[in-house]
Write a protein that holds these residues in place. Sequence first.
Motif, PDB file in Angstrom:
ATOM      1  N   MET A   1     -47.899   2.660 -38.192  1.00 36.75           N
ATOM      2  CA  MET A   1     -48.595   3.870 -37.751  1.00 36.75           C
ATOM      3  C   MET A   1     -48.193   5.080 -38.579  1.00 36.75           C
ATOM      4  N   ARG A   2     -46.914   5.143 -38.956  1.00 37.92           N
ATOM      5  CA  ARG A   2     -46.464   6.249 -39.806  1.00 37.92           C
ATOM      6  C   ARG A   2     -47.170   6.194 -41.161  1.00 37.92           C
ATOM      7  N   GLY A   3     -47.265   4.972 -41.735  1.00 32.00           N
ATOM      8  CA  GLY A   3     -47.963   4.820 -43.013  1.00 32.00           C
ATOM      9  C   GLY A   3     -49.439   5.148 -42.897  1.00 32.00           C
ATOM     10  N   LEU A   4     -50.064   4.725 -41.797  1.00 30.45           N
ATOM     11  CA  LEU A   4     -51.474   5.038 -41.586  1.00 30.45           C
ATOM     12  C   LEU A   4     -51.694   6.540 -41.434  1.00 30.45           C
ATOM     13  N   SER A   5     -50.745   7.214 -40.796  1.00 27.92           N
ATOM     14  CA  SER A   5     -50.870   8.652 -40.595  1.00 27.92           C
ATOM     15  C   SER A   5     -50.930   9.403 -41.917  1.00 27.92           C
ATOM     16  N   ILE A   6     -50.026   9.058 -42.838  1.00 24.55           N
ATOM     17  CA  ILE A   6     -50.015   9.749 -44.130  1.00 24.55           C
ATOM     18  C   ILE A   6     -51.240   9.367 -44.961  1.00 24.55           C
TER      19      ILE A   6
ATOM     20  N   THR B   1     -41.061   5.347 -51.487  1.00 26.93           N
ATOM     21  CA  THR B   1     -41.022   6.744 -51.937  1.00 26.93           C
ATOM     22  C   THR B   1     -42.138   7.039 -52.921  1.00 26.93           C
ATOM     23  N   PHE B   2     -42.387   6.102 -53.843  1.00 21.71           N
ATOM     24  CA  PHE B   2     -43.456   6.291 -54.824  1.00 21.71           C
ATOM     25  C   PHE B   2     -44.809   6.423 -54.144  1.00 21.71           C
ATOM     26  N   ILE B   3     -45.076   5.533 -53.180  1.00 21.92           N
ATOM     27  CA  ILE B   3     -46.363   5.591 -52.465  1.00 21.92           C
ATOM     28  C   ILE B   3     -46.506   6.911 -51.723  1.00 21.92           C
ATOM     29  N   ASP B   4     -45.442   7.315 -51.026  1.00 19.42           N
ATOM     30  CA  ASP B   4     -45.495   8.555 -50.241  1.00 19.42           C
ATOM     31  C   ASP B   4     -45.661   9.773 -51.137  1.00 19.42           C
TER      32      ASP B   4
END
Length: 302
Positions: free
Chosen positions: A86-91, A181-184
């Motif tokens: 969910m955190r990944g989907l949020s960003i 980190t790279f993705i974010d």
Amino acid sequence: MSLLNNVFYFQNGIGVFANVFLLLFYIFIILCHRPKPMDLIFCQLTLTHTVMLLTGVFVWVTDMFESLNIDNDIKCKTAFYISRVMRGLSICITCLLSVFQAVTISPSTSFLANFKLKLKKYISYAFFYIWSLNLSFNSNLIIFVGGFTNVSETSQMKVTKSCLLFPISYIIKALILTVATFIDIFLVGVMLITSAYIVLILFRHQRQHKYLHSLSCPRSSPEKKATQTILLLVTFFVVMYWVDFIISSTAVLLWIYDPVIQSVQKLLMNVYPTITPLVQISSDNRIINILKNIQSKYYQIL
């Protein structure tokens, strides 16, 4: 700690209530009306934040009531996997929201204008890739997260009262952290670039049409209001994200657990999914009109 816990539950209560209300509204729009592409994105974001907040409550409640008939290892793996997804989907969805608005308000002479007519089709593909990426990438948590079983094991790091991270080799830990980190950073960078582009378009539009406005403040158009709302959400997300990223990365690299720091991090993580629906509700004229109608009918009954 008790104060932080009370603040956490109060924050989650507001966030869950606002997100569920907004989710029901978007489901109604999608099923009963012709939804705009923006409604589909906001619906996905609201669903993500609802599940994120409910997962956080589930982890904390089962920590308080350990007698619940739930296997601790399964509980930890499931809760943390869903939480990270969910955190990944949020960003990702917030980034998609920023890109979508940049394309929507781009002038007809720009390169992005070529994608306007295909936005709805591209959004469907974007949702598929976003969900696939996050469901697969975060699957490593199923292996590295588990229930707290050995108090004397110093190589294990607690992440809640009853859940822990198993020992991970430095190479694997560094690899996972580097990729994440790279993705974010890439997604946050896209948000910042598109936000700067949106601000530039708004500034140019305001200068070109300044002669149309009187000296008094004109009423904002729906498009401009939506753009300002998205800019506010993106800015708020970026600030909250980096604060959370610094805290979580430091904890993983140093392999330390502090209940107070973890509680503060949890509060910071939930600020964005709590504030987002409140901003959306206050900026959507359709919802405001519905609430006004409900209020007027309530006063008529009284």
